[in-house]
Motif scaffolding. Structure first.
Motif, mmCIF file in Angstrom:
data_model
loop_
_atom_site.group_PDB
_atom_site.id
_atom_site.type_symbol
_atom_site.label_atom_id
_atom_site.label_comp_id
_atom_site.label_asym_id
_atom_site.label_seq_id
_atom_site.Cartn_x
_atom_site.Cartn_y
_atom_site.Cartn_z
ATOM 1 N N TYR B 36 0.843 -1.184 0.000
ATOM 2 C CA TYR B 36 0.000 0.000 0.000
ATOM 3 C C TYR B 36 0.881 1.239 0.000
ATOM 4 C CZ TYR B 36 -4.364 -2.512 1.092
ATOM 5 O OH TYR B 36 -5.478 -3.329 1.040
ATOM 6 N N PHE B 90 3.774 0.835 2.614
ATOM 7 C CA PHE B 90 3.543 -0.188 3.624
ATOM 8 C C PHE B 90 3.376 -1.552 2.969
ATOM 9 C CE2 PHE B 90 2.959 2.323 7.433
ATOM 10 C CZ PHE B 90 2.588 3.565 6.954
ATOM 11 N N PHE B 103 0.555 -5.129 9.103
ATOM 12 C CA PHE B 103 1.321 -4.142 8.349
ATOM 13 C C PHE B 103 2.728 -3.983 8.916
ATOM 14 C CE2 PHE B 103 -1.583 -2.014 5.417
ATOM 15 C CZ PHE B 103 -2.802 -2.485 5.845
ATOM 16 N N GLY B 104 3.658 -3.680 8.022
ATOM 17 C CA GLY B 104 4.981 -3.275 8.449
ATOM 18 C C GLY B 104 4.962 -1.841 8.942
ATOM 19 N N THR B 105 6.104 -1.377 9.405
ATOM 20 C CA THR B 105 6.184 -0.033 9.973
ATOM 21 C C THR B 105 6.331 1.042 8.905
ATOM 22 O OG1 THR B 105 8.532 -0.413 10.326
ATOM 23 C CG2 THR B 105 7.086 -0.743 12.219
#
Lengths: 116, 113
Positions: B36, B90, B103-105
């Motif tokens: 995203y 993301f 989600f990743g950071t």
């Protein structure tokens, strides 16, 4: 509406006050999600609604947080007795598909909460 | 438990240069993978997704990503970056039967002229 709508876009409140954040998903989307986005923390899952099923509340950080979804459409996220660590952007997303294969999430622009 | 790692917090590239954003996931089975993009003041928008089949997937805005099972990676690439690509990216992983995406950071991309 054409997209996911969230209100308010910005909210400043004093510590200890209650706040309500609203999400209006895309019409016809059965799944609705709330995420929290803190600086440097990525997106943190809070809660998920799917149709008339019991919501998945596994991500709510404390009992001060609650959410409801009325009539399978609009959702309200309530934070009671706000704390400074609650300051973040709260994102709502909706999805047409839910179940074995995750569907594409459509996100609103978020509600930025600042707790003084 | 599922997790997503984006090791680069901030990347700066020159306009016209190539781009690769890294994403590693942790999950026992084949995950559903997403990228995203979040432009300033806007919500997240889906760039591309991988569910199965061809491991190289094409997305919008000229982006592509390759799923590498042996490396547990799903890196995002673009051959020539445009100034409008400046945003936060993301990576996310979904699990069959689960209700949410992890989600990743995020990786913040800056594009310099």
């Amino acid at each position: 509406g054409a997209g996911v709508s969230q209100s308010p876009s910005n909210k400043v409140t004093e510590k200890g006050k209650d706040v309500e954040l609203r999400c209006d998903p895309i019409s016809g989307h059965t799944a609705l999600y709330w995420y929290r986005q803190s600086l440097g923390q990525g997106l943190e899952f809070l809660i998920y609604f799917q149709g008339n099923s019991a919501p998945d509340k596994s991500g709510l950080p404390s009992d001060r947080f609650s959410a409801e979804r009325t009539g399978g459409s609009v959702s309200t996220l309530t934070i009671q007795r706000t704390q400074q660590e609650d300051s973040a952007v709260y994102l709502c997303a909706s999805s047409l598909l839910a179940g074995p294969v995750p569907g594409e999430l459509f996100f609103g622009e978020g509600s930025r909460l600042t707790v003084l | 438990a599922q997790s997503v790692t984006q090791p680069d917090i901030h990347i700066t590239v020159s306009e016209g240069a190539s781009l690769e954003l890294r994403c590693n996931y942790s999950y026992g089975a084949t995950p559903y993978l997403f990228w995203y993009v979040q432009s300033p003041g806007q919500g997240l928008q889906l760039l591309l997704k991988y569910f199965s089949g061809d491991t190289l997937v094409q997305g919008i805005k000229g982006f592509e990503a390759e799923f590498k099972r042996s490396q547990s990676s799903f890196n995002l690439r673009k051959p020539s970056v445009h100034w409008s690509d400046a945003a936060e990216y993301f990576c996310a992983v979904g699990v069959g039967g689960a209700n949410n995406l992890f989600f990743g950071t995020g990786t913040r991309l800056t594009v310099i002229p």
